[in-house]
Write an enzyme that holds these catalytic residues in place. Structure first.
Site, short mmCIF file in Angstrom:
data_model
loop_
_atom_site.label_atom_id
_atom_site.label_comp_id
_atom_site.label_asym_id
_atom_site.label_seq_id
_atom_site.Cartn_x
_atom_site.Cartn_y
_atom_site.Cartn_z
N HIS A 1 4.56 5.42 9.54
CA HIS A 1 3.80 5.52 8.28
C HIS A 1 2.31 5.76 8.53
O HIS A 1 1.81 5.45 9.60
CB HIS A 1 3.98 4.24 7.45
CG HIS A 1 3.54 4.40 6.03
ND1 HIS A 1 2.72 3.50 5.39
CD2 HIS A 1 3.81 5.40 5.14
CE1 HIS A 1 2.51 3.93 4.15
NE2 HIS A 1 3.16 5.07 3.97
N ASP A 2 1.64 6.29 7.52
CA ASP A 2 0.18 6.50 7.52
C ASP A 2 -0.27 7.54 8.53
O ASP A 2 -1.24 7.35 9.26
CB ASP A 2 -0.55 5.16 7.74
CG ASP A 2 -0.28 4.18 6.62
OD1 ASP A 2 -0.41 4.57 5.45
OD2 ASP A 2 0.09 3.03 6.91
N GLY B 1 -2.34 -10.43 9.03
CA GLY B 1 -3.02 -9.20 8.63
C GLY B 1 -3.62 -8.45 9.80
O GLY B 1 -3.86 -9.01 10.88
N SER C 1 3.81 -8.30 17.92
CA SER C 1 4.75 -7.21 18.18
C SER C 1 5.11 -7.08 19.67
O SER C 1 6.29 -7.03 20.03
CB SER C 1 4.12 -5.92 17.65
OG SER C 1 4.87 -4.82 18.01
N PHE D 1 0.81 -1.23 0.00
CA PHE D 1 0.00 0.00 0.00
C PHE D 1 0.84 1.28 0.00
O PHE D 1 0.30 2.37 0.13
CB PHE D 1 -0.92 0.02 1.22
CG PHE D 1 -1.61 -1.29 1.47
CD1 PHE D 1 -2.64 -1.71 0.63
CD2 PHE D 1 -1.22 -2.12 2.51
CE1 PHE D 1 -3.28 -2.93 0.84
CE2 PHE D 1 -1.86 -3.34 2.72
CZ PHE D 1 -2.88 -3.74 1.89
N HIS E 1 -3.39 -0.47 12.68
CA HIS E 1 -3.76 0.94 12.84
C HIS E 1 -4.89 1.15 13.84
O HIS E 1 -5.40 2.26 13.97
CB HIS E 1 -4.11 1.56 11.48
CG HIS E 1 -2.90 1.71 10.59
ND1 HIS E 1 -1.63 1.39 10.99
CD2 HIS E 1 -2.78 2.15 9.31
CE1 HIS E 1 -0.78 1.64 10.00
NE2 HIS E 1 -1.45 2.10 8.97
N ASP F 1 6.19 -9.38 11.83
CA ASP F 1 4.75 -9.46 11.52
C ASP F 1 4.25 -10.82 11.98
O ASP F 1 4.99 -11.80 11.90
CB ASP F 1 4.55 -9.34 9.99
CG ASP F 1 3.16 -8.83 9.61
OD1 ASP F 1 2.17 -9.47 10.02
OD2 ASP F 1 3.08 -7.81 8.91
N SER G 1 7.71 -2.54 1.95
CA SER G 1 8.57 -1.62 2.73
C SER G 1 9.87 -2.32 3.12
O SER G 1 10.91 -1.68 3.27
CB SER G 1 7.83 -1.12 3.98
OG SER G 1 7.39 -2.20 4.77
N GLY H 1 5.34 -4.53 10.99
CA GLY H 1 4.38 -4.54 9.89
C GLY H 1 5.10 -4.80 8.58
O GLY H 1 5.64 -3.89 7.95
N1 SAH Z 1 4.91 -2.14 5.92
C1 SAH Z 1 4.11 -2.88 4.96
C2 SAH Z 1 2.62 -2.86 5.26
C3 SAH Z 1 2.24 -3.40 6.63
S1 SAH Z 1 0.50 -3.63 6.79
C4 SAH Z 1 4.34 -2.27 3.57
O1 SAH Z 1 4.44 -1.04 3.47
O2 SAH Z 1 4.43 -3.01 2.62
C5 SAH Z 1 0.38 -3.90 8.51
C6 SAH Z 1 0.89 -5.26 8.96
O3 SAH Z 1 0.94 -5.24 10.39
C7 SAH Z 1 0.03 -6.46 8.57
O4 SAH Z 1 0.77 -7.33 7.77
C8 SAH Z 1 -0.36 -7.11 9.91
O5 SAH Z 1 -0.31 -8.52 9.89
C9 SAH Z 1 0.71 -6.56 10.85
N2 SAH Z 1 0.29 -6.49 12.24
C10 SAH Z 1 -0.80 -5.86 12.75
N3 SAH Z 1 -0.83 -5.96 14.08
C11 SAH Z 1 0.27 -6.67 14.45
C12 SAH Z 1 0.83 -7.11 15.70
N4 SAH Z 1 0.21 -6.81 16.84
N5 SAH Z 1 1.96 -7.82 15.69
C13 SAH Z 1 2.59 -8.11 14.53
N6 SAH Z 1 2.14 -7.72 13.32
C14 SAH Z 1 1.00 -7.01 13.28
MG MG Z 2 1.46 1.74 5.87
#
Ligand code: SAH
Ligand code: MG
Length: 211
Positions: free
Chosen positions: A169-170, A75, A124, A17, A144, A71, A52, A46
């Site tokens: 990010h975001d 998702g 995380s 994204f 998020h 991660d 990224s 993430g």
């Molecule tokens: N950085 C990536 C996008 C990440 S999307 C890019 O730019 O390509 C957000 C990710 O955070 C998802 O894959 C989701 O599985 C992960 N995520 C969400 N909550 C989490 C948590 N508590 N622990 C680990 N991963 C988590």
């Molecule tokens: Mg993002």
């Protein structure tokens, strides 16, 4: 084609994204930091399918740094079925759950970054509780939802060394543009007095630890 261009090209074509301008900025900020402080330990929260990870991985490789890419690979809330960011091709037919790990692994292997990028598969906060290594660079781009984003900030930002980078990010100041949790942790980081803002690009913010 140079190694840099090869990796940036792969990153741009990877599933994800992040707009190219923000990805390139992520690479540039990380690379500039790595030039000043080589052989660092970096971590992203993430990983999704590794987009990224490639931008940061390209900068890590060029500066002899190592990037942990964390991660649980199932998702976030906003990636599940019925939400806007749902991608049915990422559902594991065996258990019906979203699983981005095989795609992430292929992304890293295709980019030949397996000696620079280390995957951490787990939640995380649990990983953070057992992770004592100081970090030179942290990129927060996980879930998020409010509690998730705050937990990421509180878990990982204390591990950043003096003058190390915190990238988030975001960030959308206007709620009409996106969720507010990343924006709130960004404000929290500034309010804490521990971080100052150095740069930004689109929804990406770059902060440095000053105390
Ligand atoms: N950085 C990536 C996008 C990440 S999307 C890019 O730019 O390509 C957000 C990710 O955070 C998802 O894959 C989701 O599985 C992960 N995520 C969400 N909550 C989490 C948590 N508590 N622990 C680990 N991963 C988590
Ligand atoms: Mg993002």
């Amino acid at each position: 084609m140079s190694r840099r261009d090869e990796l940036l090209d792969l990153a741009e074509r990877a599933k994800g994204f992040m707009p190219p301008s923000e990805g390139l900025a992520l690479y540039e900020f990380a690379h500039a930091y790595g030039r000043r402080v080589p052989e660092g330990t970096w971590l992203e929260v993430g990983a999704w399918c590794g987009k990224s990870t490639l931008y940061l991985g390209a900068a890590a490789e060029a500066t002899n740094s190592v990037l942990y890419s964390l991660d649980h690979h199932h998702g976030s809330e906003e990636n599940q079925e019925g939400w806007v960011h749902f991608d049915p091709s990422l559902v594991d037919p065996v258990d019906g759950r979203l699983n981005t790990l095989p795609t992430w692994q292929r992304t890293i292997a295709t980019a030949r970054l397996e000696e620079t990028v280390v995957g951490l598969v787990g939640h995380s906060t649990i990983v953070a509780r057992h992770f004592a290594q100081p970090l030179n660079l942290v990129f927060i781009d996980g879930g998020h939802a409010n509690d998730v984003a705050w937990a990421d900030y509180e878990s990982w930002s204390p591990k950043i060394v003096l003058e190390g980078l915190l990238l988030i990010h975001d960030i959308f100041a206007d709620p009409r543009d996106g969720g507010q949790a990343p924006y709130e942790i960004y404000l929290g980081a500034l309010d804490s007095g521990a971080f100052v803002e150095r740069a930004s690009e689109g929804s990406l913010r770059v902060l440095t630890r000053v105390v």
